[in-house]
Design a protein around this motif. Structure first.
Motif, PDB file in Angstrom:
ATOM      1  N   ASN A 192      -1.089   8.805   3.559  1.00  0.00           N
ATOM      2  CA  ASN A 192      -1.063   8.153   4.866  1.00  0.00           C
ATOM      3  C   ASN A 192      -2.446   7.790   5.430  1.00  0.00           C
ATOM      4  N   ILE A 241       0.834  -1.204   0.000  1.00  0.00           N
ATOM      5  CA  ILE A 241       0.000   0.000   0.000  1.00  0.00           C
ATOM      6  C   ILE A 241       0.869   1.254   0.000  1.00  0.00           C
ATOM      7  N   HIS A 267      -4.042   4.371   4.373  1.00  0.00           N
ATOM      8  CA  HIS A 267      -3.426   3.074   4.656  1.00  0.00           C
ATOM      9  C   HIS A 267      -4.374   2.165   5.460  1.00  0.00           C
ATOM     10  N   THR A 275       2.529  -2.132   4.302  1.00  0.00           N
ATOM     11  CA  THR A 275       2.044  -0.767   4.127  1.00  0.00           C
ATOM     12  C   THR A 275       3.180   0.224   4.288  1.00  0.00           C
ATOM     13  N   THR A 281      -5.713  -1.502   4.304  1.00  0.00           N
ATOM     14  CA  THR A 281      -5.230  -2.618   5.130  1.00  0.00           C
ATOM     15  C   THR A 281      -6.416  -3.460   5.597  1.00  0.00           C
TER      16      THR A 281
END
Ligand code: NAD
Length: 348
Positions: free
Chosen positions: A79, A75, A82, A98, A86
């Motif tokens: 930010n 990923i 993520h 990630t 996930t």
């Protein structure tokens, strides 16, 4: 058989570093792409021998579930995105690598750890420096007693003029400015070199008045961490100073420095030790290897062997909790206690 990765997000880090690094990887290969631009993704797919049918939009991410070639997702999105990807990956049984920072809040980090644990998939944060060979040699020196008792750590991650216009200036998407983007490397290094968790922090943030880019996020963050052994770690991170990516570690019996410690390549280690009355300097010769390839291969090995990664989600959560204490300290102007980290499952 190599472990198949779906690359999610085709921005700079994916296109310029990670996708090319698969060529130097021994254990992994890119087998699918997830992107907001089908046009771009098709071009990239052709370049890497990925089938058109394995190119998906963000809304079709779940299609990866039916593709047995995809074992893990990487990923590389802003930010704040993520966590969502996930959780979506865990829900379809795919392992997760990630990018850093893991997320934009410790709540998000904890939710990511929980989702992957529940789905029994691996979760690794892309702390590439911990897979890079010069930093690893420094860890061995620091922890092998070569430097004696560790007293001071200093690091700088600086870049002039900041990134171009983009999501990094948005508090919502980035979570913060220089600290989570580049200061995090200094924080993570203080922890991996010392093998200790900090207990207190003092910090100062700065943003130039009138600069529209830094209305939501800090341009600069300086912080000092105190560790239980007495080690003090000072770091500066900024989008407003001439490029520097070095670290120094000073022990009672020696010291080390790494030039370009946090760069994509070109790390240089120097070790200084007391020997009799004199000091000696060593410059270990370390054959360079692509740190992104080493990082991907580590994840691939963990997927294959069902092992916990060296930099698991818990490590990202710990850094996030410390960054939140750094921000509190910058706001209060006083030292702030760092809550003792409950996970205990990281690498330290
Ligand atoms: P980038 O801006 O170059 O790429 C981001 C990608 O996300 C783009 O392809 C963009 O189209 C896509 N995207 C999807 N939704 C978006 C939205 N709402 N707003 C903006 N973009 C959106 O960023 P990057 O430098 O590749 O960074 C991506 C991630 O990788 C970040 O988490 C960053 O911290 C991390 N990173 C890590 C390293 C490293 O050395 N490990 C280096 C750079 C970036």
């Amino acid at each position: 058989e190599r472990v198949g990765f779906a690359v999610v997000g085709l921005g700079r880090i994916s296109l310029e570093q990670v996708l090319p690094a698969f060529a130097e990887s021994r254990m992994a290969r890119p087998v699918a792409l997830v992107s907001g631009s089908q046009e771009k993704a098709r071009v990239v797919a052709r370049q890497y021998g990925i089938r058109d049918a394995a190119v998906h939009g963000y809304d079709r991410f779940e299609r990866l579930q039916d593709d047995p070639a995809v074992q893990a997702v990487y990923i590389a999105l802003p930010n704040a995105m993520h966590r969502g990807f996930t959780e979506r990956a865990a829900a379809i049984g795919k392992h997760v690598l990630t990018e850093k920072p893991m997320a934009t809040s410790s709540e998000d980090c904890a939710a990511m750890v929980a989702a992957c644990a529940k789905a029994d998939v691996r979760l690794m944060v892309a702390y590439r420096c911990q897979y890079e060979q010069v930093n690893r040699a420094a860890i061995r020196a620091a922890q092998g007693g070569t430097l004696g008792k560790l007293r001071f750590f200093q690091a700088a991650n600086l870049q002039a003029n900041g990134p171009g216009p983009q999501w990094r200036y948005s508090r919502t998407l980035a979570g913060g400015g220089a600290l989570p983007d580049i200061g995090l490397y200094c924080l993570n290094a203080a922890r991996y070199l010392s093998n200790e968790e900090p207990v207190e922090v003092f910090a100062q943030a700065f943003s130039p008045a009138g600069d529209e880019r830094f209305r939501e996020v800090e341009e600069s963050m300086s912080f000092t961490l105190r560790f239980p052994s007495g080690l003090l770690a000072q770091a500066v991170s900024s989008y407003g100073a001439y490029q520097e990516k070095s670290l120094r570690l000073h022990g009672e019996g020696g010291s080390l420095m790494i030039e370009d410690a946090f760069a994509y390549q070109g790390q240089r280690l120097r070790l200084f030790r007391r020997e009799g009355e004199r000091g000696i300097e060593q410059v270990p010769q370390i054959h360079p290897r692509n740190q992104f390839a080493l990082e991907i291969d580590h994840m691939a090995r963990c997927v294959r062997d069902a092992r916990q990664p060296h930099t698991p989600g818990e490590e990202g959560l710990q850094d996030q909790q410390i960054m939140e204490a750094i921000v509190r300290a910058a706001q209060s102007g006083r030292p702030e206690a760092i809550p003792s980290l409950s996970t205990g499952t990281g690498t330290r």
